[in-house]
Design a protein around this motif. Structure first.
Motif, PDB file in Angstrom:
ATOM      1  N   ILE A  19      -0.920   2.974   3.166  1.00  0.00           N
ATOM      2  CA  ILE A  19      -1.018   2.327   1.860  1.00  0.00           C
ATOM      3  C   ILE A  19      -2.131   1.279   1.946  1.00  0.00           C
ATOM      4  CG2 ILE A  19       0.179   0.883   0.169  1.00  0.00           C
ATOM      5  CD1 ILE A  19       2.809   2.117   1.183  1.00  0.00           C
ATOM      6  N   TYR A  20      -3.075   1.343   0.976  1.00  0.00           N
ATOM      7  CA  TYR A  20      -4.239   0.454   0.987  1.00  0.00           C
ATOM      8  C   TYR A  20      -4.185  -0.545  -0.161  1.00  0.00           C
ATOM      9  CZ  TYR A  20      -6.304   4.083   3.972  1.00  0.00           C
ATOM     10  OH  TYR A  20      -6.542   4.980   4.976  1.00  0.00           O
ATOM     11  N   ASN A  21      -4.876  -1.684   0.023  1.00  0.00           N
ATOM     12  CA  ASN A  21      -5.071  -2.594  -1.100  1.00  0.00           C
ATOM     13  C   ASN A  21      -6.382  -2.286  -1.792  1.00  0.00           C
ATOM     14  OD1 ASN A  21      -7.121  -3.686   0.459  1.00  0.00           O
ATOM     15  ND2 ASN A  21      -6.060  -5.611   0.876  1.00  0.00           N
ATOM     16  N   GLU A  22      -6.729  -3.100  -2.821  1.00  0.00           N
ATOM     17  CA  GLU A  22      -7.906  -2.789  -3.615  1.00  0.00           C
ATOM     18  C   GLU A  22      -9.218  -2.950  -2.847  1.00  0.00           C
ATOM     19  OE1 GLU A  22      -6.959  -7.103  -4.065  1.00  0.00           O
ATOM     20  OE2 GLU A  22      -5.827  -5.227  -4.125  1.00  0.00           O
ATOM     21  N   ALA A  23      -9.184  -3.648  -1.719  1.00  0.00           N
ATOM     22  CA  ALA A  23     -10.396  -3.829  -0.922  1.00  0.00           C
ATOM     23  C   ALA A  23     -10.564  -2.721   0.118  1.00  0.00           C
ATOM     24  CB  ALA A  23     -10.361  -5.191  -0.236  1.00  0.00           C
ATOM     25  N   LEU A  28      -0.129  -1.023   5.071  1.00  0.00           N
ATOM     26  CA  LEU A  28       0.883  -0.424   5.944  1.00  0.00           C
ATOM     27  C   LEU A  28       0.332   0.910   6.430  1.00  0.00           C
ATOM     28  CD1 LEU A  28       3.753  -0.860   7.038  1.00  0.00           C
ATOM     29  CD2 LEU A  28       4.621   0.426   5.080  1.00  0.00           C
ATOM     30  N   LYS A  29       0.123   1.024   7.725  1.00  0.00           N
ATOM     31  CA  LYS A  29      -0.540   2.201   8.267  1.00  0.00           C
ATOM     32  C   LYS A  29       0.422   3.364   8.477  1.00  0.00           C
ATOM     33  CE  LYS A  29      -4.342  -0.136  10.634  1.00  0.00           C
ATOM     34  NZ  LYS A  29      -5.042  -0.337  11.938  1.00  0.00           N
ATOM     35  N   ALA A  30      -0.134   4.569   8.421  1.00  0.00           N
ATOM     36  CA  ALA A  30       0.639   5.762   8.765  1.00  0.00           C
ATOM     37  C   ALA A  30       1.189   5.613  10.175  1.00  0.00           C
ATOM     38  CB  ALA A  30      -0.254   6.997   8.673  1.00  0.00           C
ATOM     39  N   ASP A  31       2.392   6.150  10.379  1.00  0.00           N
ATOM     40  CA  ASP A  31       3.114   6.107  11.669  1.00  0.00           C
ATOM     41  C   ASP A  31       3.828   4.777  11.909  1.00  0.00           C
ATOM     42  OD1 ASP A  31       2.326   8.716  12.291  1.00  0.00           O
ATOM     43  OD2 ASP A  31       0.513   8.028  13.302  1.00  0.00           O
ATOM     44  N   ALA A  32       3.686   3.804  10.996  1.00  0.00           N
ATOM     45  CA  ALA A  32       4.428   2.546  11.143  1.00  0.00           C
ATOM     46  C   ALA A  32       5.922   2.814  10.954  1.00  0.00           C
ATOM     47  CB  ALA A  32       3.951   1.522  10.120  1.00  0.00           C
ATOM     48  N   ILE A  33       6.733   2.151  11.732  1.00  0.00           N
ATOM     49  CA  ILE A  33       8.189   2.278  11.614  1.00  0.00           C
ATOM     50  C   ILE A  33       8.691   1.222  10.635  1.00  0.00           C
ATOM     51  CG2 ILE A  33      10.400   2.254  12.827  1.00  0.00           C
ATOM     52  CD1 ILE A  33       8.543   4.589  13.549  1.00  0.00           C
ATOM     53  N   VAL A  34       9.454   1.668   9.673  1.00  0.00           N
ATOM     54  CA  VAL A  34       9.916   0.797   8.587  1.00  0.00           C
ATOM     55  C   VAL A  34      11.032  -0.132   9.056  1.00  0.00           C
ATOM     56  CG1 VAL A  34      11.038   0.789   6.327  1.00  0.00           C
ATOM     57  CG2 VAL A  34       9.257   2.470   6.819  1.00  0.00           C
ATOM     58  N   SER A  35      10.951  -1.369   8.597  1.00  0.00           N
ATOM     59  CA  SER A  35      12.019  -2.351   8.820  1.00  0.00           C
ATOM     60  C   SER A  35      12.545  -2.817   7.467  1.00  0.00           C
ATOM     61  CB  SER A  35      11.486  -3.558   9.604  1.00  0.00           C
ATOM     62  OG  SER A  35      10.519  -4.248   8.822  1.00  0.00           O
ATOM     63  N   ARG A  41       9.218  -6.026   1.122  1.00  0.00           N
ATOM     64  CA  ARG A  41       7.845  -6.336   0.726  1.00  0.00           C
ATOM     65  C   ARG A  41       7.277  -5.237  -0.173  1.00  0.00           C
ATOM     66  NH1 ARG A  41       4.386  -9.495  -1.296  1.00  0.00           N
ATOM     67  NH2 ARG A  41       2.245  -9.375  -0.521  1.00  0.00           N
ATOM     68  N   LEU A  42       7.534  -3.970   0.138  1.00  0.00           N
ATOM     69  CA  LEU A  42       7.056  -2.862  -0.681  1.00  0.00           C
ATOM     70  C   LEU A  42       7.637  -2.923  -2.086  1.00  0.00           C
ATOM     71  CD1 LEU A  42       7.184   0.104   1.872  1.00  0.00           C
ATOM     72  CD2 LEU A  42       5.151  -1.090   1.037  1.00  0.00           C
ATOM     73  N   LYS A  43       8.891  -3.297  -2.183  1.00  0.00           N
ATOM     74  CA  LYS A  43       9.532  -3.437  -3.495  1.00  0.00           C
ATOM     75  C   LYS A  43       8.882  -4.572  -4.288  1.00  0.00           C
ATOM     76  CE  LYS A  43      14.057  -1.489  -2.311  1.00  0.00           C
ATOM     77  NZ  LYS A  43      15.509  -1.755  -2.119  1.00  0.00           N
ATOM     78  N   GLN A  44       8.558  -5.678  -3.606  1.00  0.00           N
ATOM     79  CA  GLN A  44       7.893  -6.797  -4.266  1.00  0.00           C
ATOM     80  C   GLN A  44       6.522  -6.394  -4.800  1.00  0.00           C
ATOM     81  OE1 GLN A  44       7.797  -9.864  -1.266  1.00  0.00           O
ATOM     82  NE2 GLN A  44       9.988 -10.292  -1.415  1.00  0.00           N
ATOM     83  N   LEU A  45       5.875  -5.467  -4.097  1.00  0.00           N
ATOM     84  CA  LEU A  45       4.549  -4.994  -4.485  1.00  0.00           C
ATOM     85  C   LEU A  45       4.606  -3.885  -5.533  1.00  0.00           C
ATOM     86  CD1 LEU A  45       2.837  -4.984  -0.975  1.00  0.00           C
ATOM     87  CD2 LEU A  45       2.289  -6.496  -2.891  1.00  0.00           C
ATOM     88  N   ASN A  46       5.814  -3.584  -6.006  1.00  0.00           N
ATOM     89  CA  ASN A  46       5.992  -2.598  -7.072  1.00  0.00           C
ATOM     90  C   ASN A  46       5.696  -1.164  -6.620  1.00  0.00           C
ATOM     91  OD1 ASN A  46       6.807  -2.165  -9.769  1.00  0.00           O
ATOM     92  ND2 ASN A  46       4.683  -1.889 -10.403  1.00  0.00           N
TER      93      ASN A  46
END
Length: 367
Positions: A19-23, A28-35, A41-46
């Protein structure tokens, strides 16, 4: 990898797509393990949906038609061009945009080259990216959809270029709308909506005075909210009064609007967006344009879990260019029982079956 709703994302799952930002920087990179912290944080970012990697979707690839690096470069160029006219009056905005027209033309030529040289169905993954301001990514995506539709309709290279530039600039008038309305994080009031509707006229006023861009482009901005039955704005035009370019951009605009992240409503999946457009075919939108959209964009992106009309469940593994509404499915469940071995089902070859629904909140092994 497969697509799931953020509502069923659990700690310990592995992210399948960055997942990338506008820049263009990875959040959050591929293969990252979710906590649990990451989920919050993802929910806060909509973020509505994420791609994860797991056993049933192993090996399924999900790629955008325009590579990430190119997309980021183009969105940044659009942002830069639009920022140069923010806060200016109509005359000065026209002068500045005239100077930016070469950059805009190069962007459209680049995207057009990508689309004309690809036999793949158009895939745009809006959830892989985050933007502070919706206008710039929307302009990019509407351009992609408009070019894909226009290509399917058989427009000439000159028409394609004009449609692409018209799509890129269709919402430029929004830069004249007060920021408090343009960036309001909720639904607009009736009064605010009336103000927002003026963006079509504002866009026309800016673009009609450009010397380097066809006057037809100005009409794309002016008419992209007109509807065949006269219910659109700003002039309530009917079918024959609306320019064909504007009819293409109208469909692309609505399709992107309903399938993109917005703070005030849940985004739709492509198949749902297509249903919305299809419901207005022949009354709101040109039927030929709607059919061209349906042929040229992915209905069910790779990695989407679907339920078939006979109760089987599977993951979309690959697209059928001949009919994007009937993809190739990797079946993993029959009669609500997980299979020990998955198998492939090509919906083009099984005409008595159809996709009943997309299940982004389905938990494997739980009814």
């Amino acid at each position: 990898m497969r697509l799931i709703s953020i509502n069923i994302l659990k700690s310990g799952m592995k992210i399948g797509r960055t997942i990338y930002n506008e820049a263009g920087h990875p959040l959050l990179k591929a293969d990252a393990i979710v906590s649990d912290r990451i989920i919050e944080r993802l929910k806060q970012l909509n973020i509505r949906y994420v791609y994860i990697d797991d056993l049933i979707s192993s090996g399924i690839e999900v790629e955008e038609s325009v590579p990430t690096e190119k997309r980021m470069k183009i969105v940044n160029q659009i942002t830069d061009s639009f920022h140069k006219i923010k806060g200016l009056n109509f005359k000065d905005a026209s002068l500045v945009l005239d100077k930016q027209s070469k950059v805009i033309g190069v962007i459209v030529d680049d995207l057009l080259d990508s689309i004309l040289n690809s036999e793949e169905i158009l895939t745009v993954l809006t959830d892989a990216f985050l933007y502070d301001e919706y206008l710039y990514q929307h302009s990019f995506q509407v351009t992609l959809y408009s070019l894909a539709i226009a290509k399917e309709l058989g427009y000439s290279s000159n028409d394609l270029r004009n449609i692409g530039i018209g799509a890129m600039l269709h919402d430029v008038g929004k830069l004249m709308v007060p920021t408090s309305i343009l960036l309001k994080p909720g639904r607009l009031s009736d009064e605010e909506y009336e103000t927002m509707k003026h963006h079509t006229t504002y866009g026309f006023e800016i673009l009609r005075n450009l010397h380097t861009i066809s006057l037809l482009v100005a009409h794309c901005a002016f008419q992209h909210h007109e509807r065949l039955d006269g219910s659109g704005y700003p002039r309530g035009l009917v079918d024959y009064e609306i320019h064909p370019y504007a009819k293409v951009i109208a469909v692309a605009d609505v399709f992107d609007a309903v399938t993109s992240n917005r703070v005030y409503r849940e985004k739709m999946l492509p198949s749902q967006g297509i249903c919305i457009i299809d419901a207005g075919s022949g009354t709101l939108y040109d039927a030929k344009v709607v059919e061209a959209l349906k042929r040229s964009v992915v209905h069910y992106p790779n990695g989407t879990i679907v339920m078939l009309s006979d109760g089987r469940r599977g993951v979309v593994a690959k697209q059928n260019i001949a009919d994007s509404s009937r993809p190739i499915i990797r079946i993993f469940e029959e009669n609500q029982i997980l299979l020990k071995a998955t198998y492939i089902l090509n919906l083009l070859e099984v005409t008595n079956l159809k996709i009943l629904k997309v299940e982004t909140e389905y938990v494997i092994g739980v009814e």
